[in-house]
Design a protein around this motif. Sequence first.
Motif, PDB file in Angstrom:
ATOM      1  N   LEU A 129       0.832  -1.206   0.000  1.00 24.75           N
ATOM      2  CA  LEU A 129       0.000   0.000   0.000  1.00 24.75           C
ATOM      3  C   LEU A 129       0.865   1.253   0.000  1.00 24.75           C
ATOM      4  O   LEU A 129       0.562   2.232  -0.680  1.00 24.75           O
ATOM      5  CB  LEU A 129      -0.957  -0.011   1.198  1.00 24.75           C
ATOM      6  CG  LEU A 129      -2.058  -1.067   1.137  1.00 24.75           C
ATOM      7  CD1 LEU A 129      -2.812  -1.125   2.461  1.00 24.75           C
ATOM      8  CD2 LEU A 129      -3.011  -0.797  -0.010  1.00 24.75           C
ATOM      9  N   ASP A 130       1.957   1.208   0.764  1.00 20.11           N
ATOM     10  CA  ASP A 130       2.878   2.339   0.806  1.00 20.11           C
ATOM     11  C   ASP A 130       3.490   2.565  -0.579  1.00 20.11           C
ATOM     12  O   ASP A 130       3.534   3.688  -1.072  1.00 20.11           O
ATOM     13  CB  ASP A 130       3.973   2.082   1.849  1.00 20.11           C
ATOM     14  CG  ASP A 130       4.829   3.303   2.076  1.00 20.11           C
ATOM     15  OD1 ASP A 130       4.356   4.236   2.759  1.00 20.11           O
ATOM     16  OD2 ASP A 130       5.974   3.334   1.557  1.00 20.11           O
ATOM     17  N   SER A 135      -1.184   7.038   1.716  1.00 19.71           N
ATOM     18  CA  SER A 135      -0.597   7.725   2.872  1.00 19.71           C
ATOM     19  C   SER A 135      -0.792   6.890   4.134  1.00 19.71           C
ATOM     20  O   SER A 135      -1.641   5.991   4.187  1.00 19.71           O
ATOM     21  CB  SER A 135      -1.274   9.085   3.063  1.00 19.71           C
ATOM     22  OG  SER A 135      -2.617   8.903   3.493  1.00 19.71           O
ATOM     23  N   ASP A 136       0.001   7.205   5.157  1.00 20.13           N
ATOM     24  CA  ASP A 136      -0.169   6.532   6.442  1.00 20.13           C
ATOM     25  C   ASP A 136      -1.589   6.727   6.952  1.00 20.13           C
ATOM     26  O   ASP A 136      -2.196   5.798   7.488  1.00 20.13           O
ATOM     27  CB  ASP A 136       0.822   7.066   7.484  1.00 20.13           C
ATOM     28  CG  ASP A 136       2.240   6.578   7.246  1.00 20.13           C
ATOM     29  OD1 ASP A 136       2.460   5.776   6.295  1.00 20.13           O
ATOM     30  OD2 ASP A 136       3.135   6.992   8.003  1.00 20.13           O
ATOM     31  N   GLN A 137      -2.144   7.928   6.767  1.00 21.98           N
ATOM     32  CA  GLN A 137      -3.508   8.200   7.219  1.00 21.98           C
ATOM     33  C   GLN A 137      -4.511   7.313   6.489  1.00 21.98           C
ATOM     34  O   GLN A 137      -5.444   6.790   7.093  1.00 21.98           O
ATOM     35  CB  GLN A 137      -3.870   9.688   7.025  1.00 21.98           C
ATOM     36  CG  GLN A 137      -3.131  10.635   7.946  1.00 21.98           C
ATOM     37  CD  GLN A 137      -1.648  10.799   7.588  1.00 21.98           C
ATOM     38  OE1 GLN A 137      -1.228  10.615   6.453  1.00 21.98           O
ATOM     39  NE2 GLN A 137      -0.848  11.141   8.586  1.00 21.98           N
ATOM     40  N   MET A 145      -6.078   0.591  11.894  1.00 21.68           N
ATOM     41  CA  MET A 145      -4.968   0.448  12.833  1.00 21.68           C
ATOM     42  C   MET A 145      -4.521   1.819  13.298  1.00 21.68           C
ATOM     43  O   MET A 145      -4.818   2.825  12.660  1.00 21.68           O
ATOM     44  CB  MET A 145      -3.805  -0.322  12.202  1.00 21.68           C
ATOM     45  CG  MET A 145      -3.163   0.329  11.010  1.00 21.68           C
ATOM     46  SD  MET A 145      -1.752  -0.590  10.333  1.00 21.68           S
ATOM     47  CE  MET A 145      -2.496  -2.118   9.883  1.00 21.68           C
ATOM     48  N   ASP A 146      -3.828   1.832  14.439  1.00 22.87           N
ATOM     49  CA  ASP A 146      -3.312   3.103  14.935  1.00 22.87           C
ATOM     50  C   ASP A 146      -1.875   3.302  14.443  1.00 22.87           C
ATOM     51  O   ASP A 146      -1.277   2.420  13.829  1.00 22.87           O
ATOM     52  CB  ASP A 146      -3.416   3.199  16.461  1.00 22.87           C
ATOM     53  CG  ASP A 146      -2.595   2.140  17.187  1.00 22.87           C
ATOM     54  OD1 ASP A 146      -1.582   1.659  16.646  1.00 22.87           O
ATOM     55  OD2 ASP A 146      -2.976   1.797  18.322  1.00 22.87           O
ATOM     56  N   ARG A 147      -1.332   4.493  14.700  1.00 22.48           N
ATOM     57  CA  ARG A 147      -0.005   4.860  14.209  1.00 22.48           C
ATOM     58  C   ARG A 147       1.074   3.902  14.720  1.00 22.48           C
ATOM     59  O   ARG A 147       1.969   3.507  13.977  1.00 22.48           O
ATOM     60  CB  ARG A 147       0.328   6.309  14.601  1.00 22.48           C
ATOM     61  CG  ARG A 147       1.651   6.783  14.033  1.00 22.48           C
ATOM     62  CD  ARG A 147       1.852   8.269  14.195  1.00 22.48           C
ATOM     63  NE  ARG A 147       0.868   9.072  13.496  1.00 22.48           N
ATOM     64  CZ  ARG A 147       0.856   9.288  12.177  1.00 22.48           C
ATOM     65  NH1 ARG A 147       1.766   8.740  11.420  1.00 22.48           N
ATOM     66  NH2 ARG A 147      -0.066  10.029  11.629  1.00 22.48           N
ATOM     67  N   ASP A 148       1.000   3.500  15.996  1.00 23.07           N
ATOM     68  CA  ASP A 148       2.011   2.597  16.556  1.00 23.07           C
ATOM     69  C   ASP A 148       2.015   1.252  15.840  1.00 23.07           C
ATOM     70  O   ASP A 148       3.067   0.695  15.530  1.00 23.07           O
ATOM     71  CB  ASP A 148       1.780   2.378  18.059  1.00 23.07           C
ATOM     72  CG  ASP A 148       2.119   3.610  18.880  1.00 23.07           C
ATOM     73  OD1 ASP A 148       2.869   4.472  18.378  1.00 23.07           O
ATOM     74  OD2 ASP A 148       1.626   3.704  20.013  1.00 23.07           O
ATOM     75  N   ALA A 160      13.830  -0.678   4.177  1.00 23.22           N
ATOM     76  CA  ALA A 160      14.305   0.664   4.530  1.00 23.22           C
ATOM     77  C   ALA A 160      13.596   1.743   3.729  1.00 23.22           C
ATOM     78  O   ALA A 160      13.395   2.854   4.209  1.00 23.22           O
ATOM     79  CB  ALA A 160      15.809   0.755   4.311  1.00 23.22           C
ATOM     80  N   GLU A 161      13.187   1.418   2.493  1.00 23.46           N
ATOM     81  CA  GLU A 161      12.545   2.432   1.661  1.00 23.46           C
ATOM     82  C   GLU A 161      11.246   2.954   2.267  1.00 23.46           C
ATOM     83  O   GLU A 161      10.815   4.056   1.964  1.00 23.46           O
ATOM     84  CB  GLU A 161      12.295   1.882   0.264  1.00 23.46           C
ATOM     85  CG  GLU A 161      11.289   0.744   0.247  1.00 23.46           C
ATOM     86  CD  GLU A 161      11.522  -0.221  -0.895  1.00 23.46           C
ATOM     87  OE1 GLU A 161      12.680  -0.426  -1.284  1.00 23.46           O
ATOM     88  OE2 GLU A 161      10.524  -0.763  -1.379  1.00 23.46           O
ATOM     89  N   LEU A 162      10.623   2.156   3.140  1.00 25.41           N
ATOM     90  CA  LEU A 162       9.403   2.628   3.778  1.00 25.41           C
ATOM     91  C   LEU A 162       9.673   3.822   4.684  1.00 25.41           C
ATOM     92  O   LEU A 162       8.794   4.614   4.969  1.00 25.41           O
ATOM     93  CB  LEU A 162       8.762   1.507   4.614  1.00 25.41           C
ATOM     94  CG  LEU A 162       8.177   0.345   3.820  1.00 25.41           C
ATOM     95  CD1 LEU A 162       7.732  -0.750   4.771  1.00 25.41           C
ATOM     96  CD2 LEU A 162       7.016   0.811   2.976  1.00 25.41           C
ATOM     97  N   PHE A 163      10.933   3.942   5.142  1.00 24.86           N
ATOM     98  CA  PHE A 163      11.288   5.014   6.067  1.00 24.86           C
ATOM     99  C   PHE A 163      12.115   6.102   5.396  1.00 24.86           C
ATOM    100  O   PHE A 163      12.597   7.008   6.050  1.00 24.86           O
ATOM    101  CB  PHE A 163      12.070   4.442   7.262  1.00 24.86           C
ATOM    102  CG  PHE A 163      11.276   3.453   8.047  1.00 24.86           C
ATOM    103  CD1 PHE A 163      11.421   2.093   7.836  1.00 24.86           C
ATOM    104  CD2 PHE A 163      10.350   3.876   8.988  1.00 24.86           C
ATOM    105  CE1 PHE A 163      10.684   1.172   8.546  1.00 24.86           C
ATOM    106  CE2 PHE A 163       9.608   2.962   9.707  1.00 24.86           C
ATOM    107  CZ  PHE A 163       9.782   1.606   9.485  1.00 24.86           C
TER     108      PHE A 163
END
Length: 190
Positions: A129-130, A135-137, A145-148, A160-163
């Motif tokens: 999905l990323d 988006s994360d939202q 799901m929540d942010r954590d 690593a590319e996710l970050f």
Amino acid sequence: MSDNENEYKSPVYNVKAIPVEKVVANDYNPNVVAPPEMKLLEISIWEDGFTMPCVCYYDKEADKYILVDGFHRFTVLKTSKRIYEREKGLLPVVVIDKDLSNRMGSTIRHNRARGTHNIELMSHIVAELDKAGMSDQWIMKNIGMDRDELLRLKQISGLAELFADADFSIPQPKPAYIPIPENDDEVKSE
């Protein structure tokens, strides 16, 4: 209510009997069912029949129904000779018309509403999905799901590319652990 809201009709009101050979599993379902529960599902379908249709997306080009929800019911129909024969090889299906990202979201919502799912596959879905630009939202809202939890799944994926576009800081080192003596005699002998 607007006119559109009055006209909405849930997919369950249009169940179709589809030959199981025209139905294919998706490659992103993180739901896992243990063998004893699969046997129980087979018994349940034998005793009660199909009480819930599978949810599919219809791929017109391939003329196939791609599962969004109901993989284990689909599997029971394919693997249980007695059920396959009784049902004449037909699987009850409702069709939703959504793009892949939204179908993934639907699969996860169905699974999470019912029970467990595989964490490794969940992290793969989050990565997909990323990569698709969600988006994360969007992911948090559509997968529930929540942010954590989202951060944990991104960490599990090991990609690593996710970050790459996230801001992180290196924490200050913690002081070394120094044990506290249990009595004054040990302090004096040092």
